[in-house]
Design an enzyme around this catalytic site. Structure first.
Site, short mmCIF file in Angstrom:
data_model
loop_
_atom_site.label_atom_id
_atom_site.label_comp_id
_atom_site.label_asym_id
_atom_site.label_seq_id
_atom_site.Cartn_x
_atom_site.Cartn_y
_atom_site.Cartn_z
N HIS A 140 1.13 -6.21 9.91
CA HIS A 140 0.50 -5.01 9.35
C HIS A 140 -0.89 -4.80 9.96
CE1 HIS A 140 -0.72 -2.29 5.92
NE2 HIS A 140 -1.88 -2.76 6.27
N GLU A 141 -1.70 -5.86 9.99
CA GLU A 141 -3.05 -5.74 10.52
C GLU A 141 -3.05 -5.49 12.03
OE1 GLU A 141 -5.55 -5.39 8.64
OE2 GLU A 141 -4.43 -5.86 6.82
N HIS A 144 -2.56 -1.86 12.93
CA HIS A 144 -3.77 -1.05 12.86
C HIS A 144 -4.50 -1.07 14.21
CE1 HIS A 144 -3.61 0.01 8.70
NE2 HIS A 144 -3.82 -1.20 8.22
#
Length: 300
Positions: A140-141, A144
């Site tokens: 998820h990170e 980004h």
């Protein structure tokens, strides 16, 4: 940078619209500064200096505020191993890896681009999550970083921060210096404060609208990369539940970085705060992940 993270055209469009609208709002902000300081050169120097500082040193500022430090593979072999595998799968540069000595279970990515990115996790997160759950959070990170929305949210938040400072400055200037000023000066300060407050409010709403969507986009990209949306859903449920039990004082310390976190640092009884949250509700994120899980099941 091109990676194997699933591209999101809607996210790209939303980032472009947000930056365009904030650019228009920035005109009002600069006008308010010029009126207040009565110097175009000074305004440009201050605004440009603060923007460069936030953009270039956002990673250091975030790490310092969250008590994070860079760690080597020898210090955190499990963490580095997961990030190594994800970066190889996604075909993207490996970011610097940091750990924050906080019990608050969370993670965030920061940095102006993929070559200067940092992914930081707290010791509270490492202690609570299984490896597959940690993999989902880190994917998820990393998404980004791959989608470049970390840099966009950093720039976007700059205007709101500075507008907020102008509101405070004008307020205290009028409060403590009112007796020494005529009515015209007082009225001018009131206008500056009103314009700055409006700029802050618009920035606040635009950033949160973008942030909520980018979190859903990151969830989807992470689930598609790992092929394990259920692991990410499990991590979300576990982390959100544990955050509700973190002391309020610790949550307040972290809330300034909510837009960058995996899940917001919101305690129980914060219904109003949740309405203006930087993240979608837990229920909305779990629902979206369940849909992805069903899609992957059908594809299999």
């Amino acid at each position: 940078m091109r990676s194997r993270f699933e591209p999101d055209r809607q996210l790209t469009a939303r980032m472009a619209v947000t930056m365009f609208l904030l650019g228009l709002v920035y005109v009002a902000f600069v006008a308010a500064l010029i009126v207040l300081l009565k110097s175009v050169v000074l305004v440009v120097v201050i605004a440009a200096g603060l923007l460069v500082a936030q953009f270039w040193f956002s990673d250091r500022i975030a790490l310092y505020a969250m008590h994070g430090r860079l760690v080597t593979a020898e210090e955190q072999p499990r963490l580095h191993g997961v990030i190594d595998r994800l970066c190889a799968t996604a075909d993207m540069p490996k970011p610097r890896v940091a750990v924050s000595e906080m019990d608050l279970p969370n993670a965030f990515a920061t940095g102006r681009n993929a070559d200067h990115a940092v992914v930081c996790v707290t010791t509270g997160l490492l202690r609570r999550l299984e490896t597959e759950e940690l993999e989902g959070v880190l994917a998820h990170e990393l998404s980004h970083v791959a989608h470049r929305d970390v840099a966009v949210i950093t720039i976007a938040s700059f205007l709101g921060v500075i507008a907020g400072l102008i509101v405070r400055f004008a307020f205290y200037s009028q409060l403590f210096g009112g007796r020494n000023r005529d009515q015209n000066t007082a009225a001018l300060l009131a206008i500056v404060m009103a314009v700055s407050a409006l700029v802050y409010a618009i920035s606040f709403l635009l950033i949160r609208a973008l942030s909520r969507y980018r979190e859903l986009a990151a969830d989807r990209a992470a689930a598609m990369l790992t092929g394990k949306p259920s692991a990410l859903a499990s991590a979300l449920t576990k982390v959100s539940g544990d955050i509700a039990r973190i002391p309020t004082q610790d949550l307040r310390t972290a809330q300034a970085f909510n837009a960058f976190f995996f899940t917001p640092a919101l305690g129980p009884g914060t219904a109003l705060a949740a309405m203006f949250s930087t993240h979608p509700s837990l229920e909305r994120r779990l629902e979206a992940l369940a849909e992805i899980s069903a899609q992957l099941g059908e594809a299999a």
